[in-house]
Design a protein around this motif. Structure first.
Motif, PDB file in Angstrom:
ATOM      1  N   HIS A 141       0.835  -1.208   0.000  1.00 12.68           N
ATOM      2  CA  HIS A 141       0.000   0.000   0.000  1.00 12.68           C
ATOM      3  C   HIS A 141       0.869   1.258   0.000  1.00 12.68           C
ATOM      4  CE1 HIS A 141      -3.597   2.324   0.654  1.00 12.68           C
ATOM      5  NE2 HIS A 141      -3.160   2.789   1.811  1.00 12.68           N
ATOM      6  N   HIS A 142       0.561   2.190  -0.900  1.00 11.69           N
ATOM      7  CA  HIS A 142       1.339   3.425  -1.107  1.00 11.69           C
ATOM      8  C   HIS A 142       2.741   3.148  -1.634  1.00 11.69           C
ATOM      9  CE1 HIS A 142      -1.782   5.919   0.387  1.00 11.69           C
ATOM     10  NE2 HIS A 142      -1.656   5.580   1.664  1.00 11.69           N
ATOM     11  N   GLY A 143       2.952   1.944  -2.166  1.00 14.48           N
ATOM     12  CA  GLY A 143       4.252   1.610  -2.725  1.00 14.48           C
ATOM     13  C   GLY A 143       4.108   0.821  -4.006  1.00 14.48           C
ATOM     14  N   VAL A 144       4.997  -0.140  -4.204  1.00 16.18           N
ATOM     15  CA  VAL A 144       5.069  -0.904  -5.453  1.00 16.18           C
ATOM     16  C   VAL A 144       4.912  -2.382  -5.149  1.00 16.18           C
ATOM     17  CG1 VAL A 144       6.536  -1.529  -7.411  1.00 16.18           C
ATOM     18  CG2 VAL A 144       6.555   0.818  -6.549  1.00 16.18           C
ATOM     19  N   LEU A 145       4.042  -3.047  -5.910  1.00 18.35           N
ATOM     20  CA  LEU A 145       3.923  -4.496  -5.890  1.00 18.35           C
ATOM     21  C   LEU A 145       4.494  -5.017  -7.200  1.00 18.35           C
ATOM     22  CD1 LEU A 145       2.892  -7.133  -4.592  1.00 18.35           C
ATOM     23  CD2 LEU A 145       0.716  -6.751  -5.772  1.00 18.35           C
ATOM     24  N   PHE A 146       5.609  -5.734  -7.127  1.00 19.73           N
ATOM     25  CA  PHE A 146       6.300  -6.227  -8.314  1.00 19.73           C
ATOM     26  C   PHE A 146       6.069  -7.721  -8.454  1.00 19.73           C
ATOM     27  CE2 PHE A 146      10.547  -7.649 -10.177  1.00 19.73           C
ATOM     28  CZ  PHE A 146      10.099  -7.492 -11.481  1.00 19.73           C
ATOM     29  N   LEU A 147       5.474  -8.123  -9.561  1.00 17.61           N
ATOM     30  CA  LEU A 147       5.230  -9.529  -9.856  1.00 17.61           C
ATOM     31  C   LEU A 147       6.122  -9.933 -11.011  1.00 17.61           C
ATOM     32  CD1 LEU A 147       1.317  -9.681  -9.592  1.00 17.61           C
ATOM     33  CD2 LEU A 147       3.031  -9.951  -7.785  1.00 17.61           C
ATOM     34  N   ASP A 148       7.246 -10.539 -10.683  1.00 18.60           N
ATOM     35  CA  ASP A 148       8.173 -11.016 -11.711  1.00 18.60           C
ATOM     36  C   ASP A 148       7.700 -12.378 -12.215  1.00 18.60           C
ATOM     37  OD1 ASP A 148      10.295 -10.934 -13.399  1.00 18.60           O
ATOM     38  OD2 ASP A 148      11.839 -11.196 -11.863  1.00 18.60           O
ATOM     39  N   GLU A 149       7.927 -12.628 -13.506  1.00 18.26           N
ATOM     40  CA  GLU A 149       7.427 -13.856 -14.142  1.00 18.26           C
ATOM     41  C   GLU A 149       5.915 -13.974 -13.938  1.00 18.26           C
ATOM     42  OE1 GLU A 149       9.343 -15.360 -16.063  1.00 18.26           O
ATOM     43  OE2 GLU A 149      11.295 -14.657 -15.376  1.00 18.26           O
ATOM     44  N   LEU A 150       5.195 -12.972 -14.400  1.00 18.65           N
ATOM     45  CA  LEU A 150       3.757 -12.878 -14.150  1.00 18.65           C
ATOM     46  C   LEU A 150       3.004 -14.114 -14.628  1.00 18.65           C
ATOM     47  CD1 LEU A 150       1.441 -10.981 -13.177  1.00 18.65           C
ATOM     48  CD2 LEU A 150       1.254 -10.191 -15.540  1.00 18.65           C
ATOM     49  N   SER A 151       3.384 -14.639 -15.765  1.00 15.56           N
ATOM     50  CA  SER A 151       2.655 -15.777 -16.313  1.00 15.56           C
ATOM     51  C   SER A 151       2.834 -17.050 -15.496  1.00 15.56           C
ATOM     52  CB  SER A 151       3.101 -16.032 -17.755  1.00 15.56           C
ATOM     53  OG  SER A 151       4.491 -16.338 -17.808  1.00 15.56           O
ATOM     54  N   GLU A 152       3.789 -17.074 -14.559  1.00 16.11           N
ATOM     55  CA  GLU A 152       4.010 -18.244 -13.723  1.00 16.11           C
ATOM     56  C   GLU A 152       3.189 -18.214 -12.436  1.00 16.11           C
ATOM     57  OE1 GLU A 152       5.699 -20.800 -14.790  1.00 16.11           O
ATOM     58  OE2 GLU A 152       6.153 -19.711 -16.639  1.00 16.11           O
ATOM     59  N   PHE A 153       2.543 -17.097 -12.135  1.00 21.14           N
ATOM     60  CA  PHE A 153       1.722 -17.018 -10.930  1.00 21.14           C
ATOM     61  C   PHE A 153       0.463 -17.859 -11.106  1.00 21.14           C
ATOM     62  CE2 PHE A 153       4.492 -13.572 -10.002  1.00 21.14           C
ATOM     63  CZ  PHE A 153       4.383 -13.314  -8.641  1.00 21.14           C
ATOM     64  N   PRO A 154      -0.050 -18.476 -10.041  1.00 23.15           N
ATOM     65  CA  PRO A 154      -1.293 -19.249 -10.149  1.00 23.15           C
ATOM     66  C   PRO A 154      -2.439 -18.358 -10.630  1.00 23.15           C
ATOM     67  CG  PRO A 154      -0.221 -19.646  -8.033  1.00 23.15           C
ATOM     68  CD  PRO A 154       0.497 -18.505  -8.670  1.00 23.15           C
ATOM     69  N   ARG A 155      -3.252 -18.896 -11.503  1.00 30.84           N
ATOM     70  CA  ARG A 155      -4.367 -18.125 -12.039  1.00 30.84           C
ATOM     71  C   ARG A 155      -5.289 -17.588 -10.939  1.00 30.84           C
ATOM     72  NH1 ARG A 155      -6.700 -18.054 -17.336  1.00 30.84           N
ATOM     73  NH2 ARG A 155      -8.407 -16.559 -17.286  1.00 30.84           N
ATOM     74  N   PRO A 156      -5.663 -18.388  -9.903  1.00 35.50           N
ATOM     75  CA  PRO A 156      -6.521 -17.833  -8.844  1.00 35.50           C
ATOM     76  C   PRO A 156      -5.903 -16.636  -8.130  1.00 35.50           C
ATOM     77  CG  PRO A 156      -6.488 -20.227  -8.726  1.00 35.50           C
ATOM     78  CD  PRO A 156      -5.423 -19.832  -9.704  1.00 35.50           C
ATOM     79  N   ALA A 157      -4.575 -16.650  -7.928  1.00 34.94           N
ATOM     80  CA  ALA A 157      -3.921 -15.521  -7.253  1.00 34.94           C
ATOM     81  C   ALA A 157      -4.013 -14.264  -8.099  1.00 34.94           C
ATOM     82  CB  ALA A 157      -2.463 -15.868  -6.952  1.00 34.94           C
ATOM     83  N   LEU A 158      -3.774 -14.387  -9.406  1.00 37.90           N
ATOM     84  CA  LEU A 158      -3.843 -13.214 -10.273  1.00 37.90           C
ATOM     85  C   LEU A 158      -5.267 -12.688 -10.381  1.00 37.90           C
ATOM     86  CD1 LEU A 158      -1.408 -14.163 -13.192  1.00 37.90           C
ATOM     87  CD2 LEU A 158      -0.980 -12.698 -11.216  1.00 37.90           C
ATOM     88  N   GLU A 159      -6.242 -13.585 -10.475  1.00 36.34           N
ATOM     89  CA  GLU A 159      -7.627 -13.134 -10.575  1.00 36.34           C
ATOM     90  C   GLU A 159      -8.081 -12.464  -9.285  1.00 36.34           C
ATOM     91  OE1 GLU A 159      -9.351 -13.235 -13.557  1.00 36.34           O
ATOM     92  OE2 GLU A 159      -7.304 -13.774 -14.103  1.00 36.34           O
ATOM     93  N   ALA A 160      -7.503 -12.874  -8.154  1.00 43.82           N
ATOM     94  CA  ALA A 160      -7.863 -12.236  -6.882  1.00 43.82           C
ATOM     95  C   ALA A 160      -7.403 -10.787  -6.820  1.00 43.82           C
ATOM     96  CB  ALA A 160      -7.255 -13.028  -5.720  1.00 43.82           C
ATOM     97  N   LEU A 161      -6.481 -10.397  -7.701  1.00 40.69           N
ATOM     98  CA  LEU A 161      -5.998  -9.012  -7.717  1.00 40.69           C
ATOM     99  C   LEU A 161      -6.961  -8.058  -8.409  1.00 40.69           C
ATOM    100  CD1 LEU A 161      -2.171  -9.208  -8.518  1.00 40.69           C
ATOM    101  CD2 LEU A 161      -3.240  -8.339  -6.437  1.00 40.69           C
ATOM    102  N   ARG A 162      -7.966  -8.562  -9.097  1.00 40.44           N
ATOM    103  CA  ARG A 162      -8.809  -7.694  -9.897  1.00 40.44           C
ATOM    104  C   ARG A 162      -9.563  -6.672  -9.052  1.00 40.44           C
ATOM    105  NH1 ARG A 162     -11.465 -12.271 -13.719  1.00 40.44           N
ATOM    106  NH2 ARG A 162     -13.114 -10.702 -13.918  1.00 40.44           N
ATOM    107  N   GLN A 163     -10.174  -7.101  -7.941  1.00 42.40           N
ATOM    108  CA  GLN A 163     -10.866  -6.144  -7.082  1.00 42.40           C
ATOM    109  C   GLN A 163      -9.908  -5.160  -6.414  1.00 42.40           C
ATOM    110  OE1 GLN A 163     -12.412  -7.621  -3.458  1.00 42.40           O
ATOM    111  NE2 GLN A 163     -13.518  -5.775  -2.939  1.00 42.40           N
ATOM    112  N   PRO A 164      -8.782  -5.619  -5.823  1.00 41.97           N
ATOM    113  CA  PRO A 164      -7.851  -4.648  -5.228  1.00 41.97           C
ATOM    114  C   PRO A 164      -7.342  -3.607  -6.230  1.00 41.97           C
ATOM    115  CG  PRO A 164      -7.336  -6.858  -4.473  1.00 41.97           C
ATOM    116  CD  PRO A 164      -8.376  -7.009  -5.535  1.00 41.97           C
TER     117      PRO A 164
END
Length: 507
Positions: free
Chosen positions: A296-319
């Protein structure tokens, strides 16, 4: 005999007042804790008994009942140790009961009576101030953190015996330093001056930082995507005091803060791609902040984005859309803020070399890789940048930008946005909702024409159209332009489409 002590528990990020009631009466020796307490609270019986005896006090050999009120609210963590011990000391006449009416107490006890650090001290101090209490007694390791709250006497103690001495009116510890009026810019070792051959990508980083726009870097391995992303915090402006207090509270509740005062540096979180959805956005039996809230108020860096689990990435949509996440457990809801700047990096294909001739991926491989990143998630990313392999001549050139120069540009652009958005609750162009966008970003029909044409061709969703317009407003702010011009809209559209050569989008 009955005694009462005030303490606090943490519900999400909010402090909830808890009254610790102690009843001591004749009967077979017993020590019971009731009031919807978790295991860590129930185990306080052994810690409190040993701490009282090893501090030179007597423990009543009677029937001792501890009630944590209100009984309908769950209590978690070892922070109730000190309150329970002080209540028992009050029943035994070692501590005046009237002193416990003016102060809240919070902290964990060791078996020898020493005070141990507890997470959430800043939130507890804010709760004590709102409750109108005169002060807060807590471990000295967290005194500097609690002292960030104005109008509250903070007493940091090292042991249970010292707490008893303080409550009896004895010698008090020196007050912690509250001088946090100036937040100095932290010294960083990563600088954009280290980057060579990526002038266009550095400009995209500057735009992302200036307007708090989400950014995706796509390109083959080894071209510098991670190096560029890790230098983004170096061009962000320093935290305001209100932002720093909020960041400190979140990290304290999550156990990520050492308690040494205010956090002046914007957080940079880079979780591994094996993280779960609850680890990314928050959760657990007792909800705690996830990486999205820690950024919060900073940077969230997701390296190798395509390797993250699909449920985790979809959970980011509301935030990403709302700037907060609601975690529901049973009949309780915990709200965590998630106003972060998302920076992601990915390879364009499994081998990483598409669309060059070096790519050996088959059509099926490319399709599966594309499906890992959903269209709704990519639609919430404002800048899609393909990082190309620079040629030898560009690598040999001296860098044209540094973190110092780009930070000055970002700060000036953000000041323009603050003046424009004053009183609206938003601080950056990337935080504007549709209503604020219509009110503060008005463009002529001929200026908006490229955006309208792209929408009619189906290249943009309604959300993407608004995000592109917000991006154009930031580009105009960096150019010190009062109005959004056609070239700003065209440039914003280019950033939305630049990644098309490297990343597939699955709806």
């Amino acid at each position: 005999m009955l005694a009462r002590v005030t303490t606090f528990t943490i519900d999400g990020l909010d402090p909830r007042r808890v009254t610790v009631e102690i009843d001591v009466r004749a009967g077979l020796p017993n020590f019971a804790i009731v009031g919807l307490a978790d295991r860590a609270v129930r185990e306080a019986r052994e810690r409190v008994r040993a701490a009282i005896l090893n501090s030179g006090f007597e423990f009543p050999l009677k029937r001792v009942t501890v009630n944590l009120a209100p009984a309908s609210m769950r209590k978690a963590g070892p922070g109730f140790d000190l309150a329970i011990a002080c209540a028992i000391l009050a029943v035994g006449g070692h501590v005046p009961p009237d002193a416990l009416e003016r102060y809240a107490v919070f902290g964990e006890l060791g078996l020898g009576g020493e005070m141990r650090s507890c997470r959430g001290a800043l939130a507890v101090a804010e709760g004590a101030a709102r409750a109108g209490l005169a002060g807060l007694v807590l471990p000295r390791q967290r005194a500097l953190e609690a002292a960030l709250v104005d109008g509250l006497e903070v007493l940091g103690a090292g042991s249970l015996a010292q707490v008893a001495e303080i409550l009896r009116g004895g010698e008090r510890p020196p007050p912690p330093d509250r001088d946090e009026s100036v937040l100095a810019l932290p010294v960083r070792h990563l600088d954009l001056a280290d980057v060579r051959g990526h002038t266009d990508v550095v400009e995209a980083l500057t735009i992302a930082a200036a307007g708090a726009h989400n950014l995706l870097l796509s390109g083959p391995p080894g071209v510098g995507k991670t190096m560029l992303a890790r230098r983004l915090p170096s061009i962000l402006p320093p935290l305001s005091r209100a932002e720093a207090v909020e960041v400190t509270r979140i990290h304290s509740v999550a156990g990520q803060h050492r308690g040494d005062g205010l956090m002046a540096e914007r957080p940079f979180r880079a979780p591994h791609h094996l993280i779960s959805a609850s680890g990314l956005v928050g959760g657990g039996a007792v909800p705690v902040p996830g990486e999205a809230s820690l950024a919060h108020h900073g940077v969230l860096f997701l390296d190798e984005l395509s390797e993250f689990p699909r449920p985790a990435l979809e959970a980011l949509r509301q935030p990403l859309e709302d700037g907060r996440v609601a975690i529901v457990r049973g009949q309780r809801t915990a709200i965590f803020p998630t106003r972060f700047l998302l920076v992601a990096a990915t390879n364009p294909c499994p081998c990483g070399h598409a669309p060059s001739r070096r790519c050996r991926c088959r059509e099926g491989d490319l399709a599966r890789h594309a499906r890992r990143l959903s269209g709704p998630l990519l639609d919430r990313i404002d800048l899609l940048v393909h990082v190309q392999r620079p040629d030898a001549e560009r690598l040999a050139q001296e860098p044209t930008a540094s973190s110092h120069t780009e930070r000055a540009r970002v700060t000036a652009a953000r000041e323009r946005q603050l003046q424009r958005l004053d009183g609206t609750g938003a601080t950056c162009n990337g935080h504007m909702d549709a209503q604020l966008l219509r009110r503060h970003v008005r463009v002529a029909e001929d200026v908006e024409r490229p955006l309208v044409d792209a929408y009619r061709r189906g290249e943009l969703s309604a959300r993407g159209r608004d995000r592109t317009l917000r991006l154009a407003r930031t580009i105009a702010d960096l150019a010190a332009s009062e109005d959004v011009q056609r070239e700003h809209v065209v440039a914003a559209l280019g950033y939305r489409h630049d990644v098309s050569a490297g990343v597939g989008v699955a709806a």
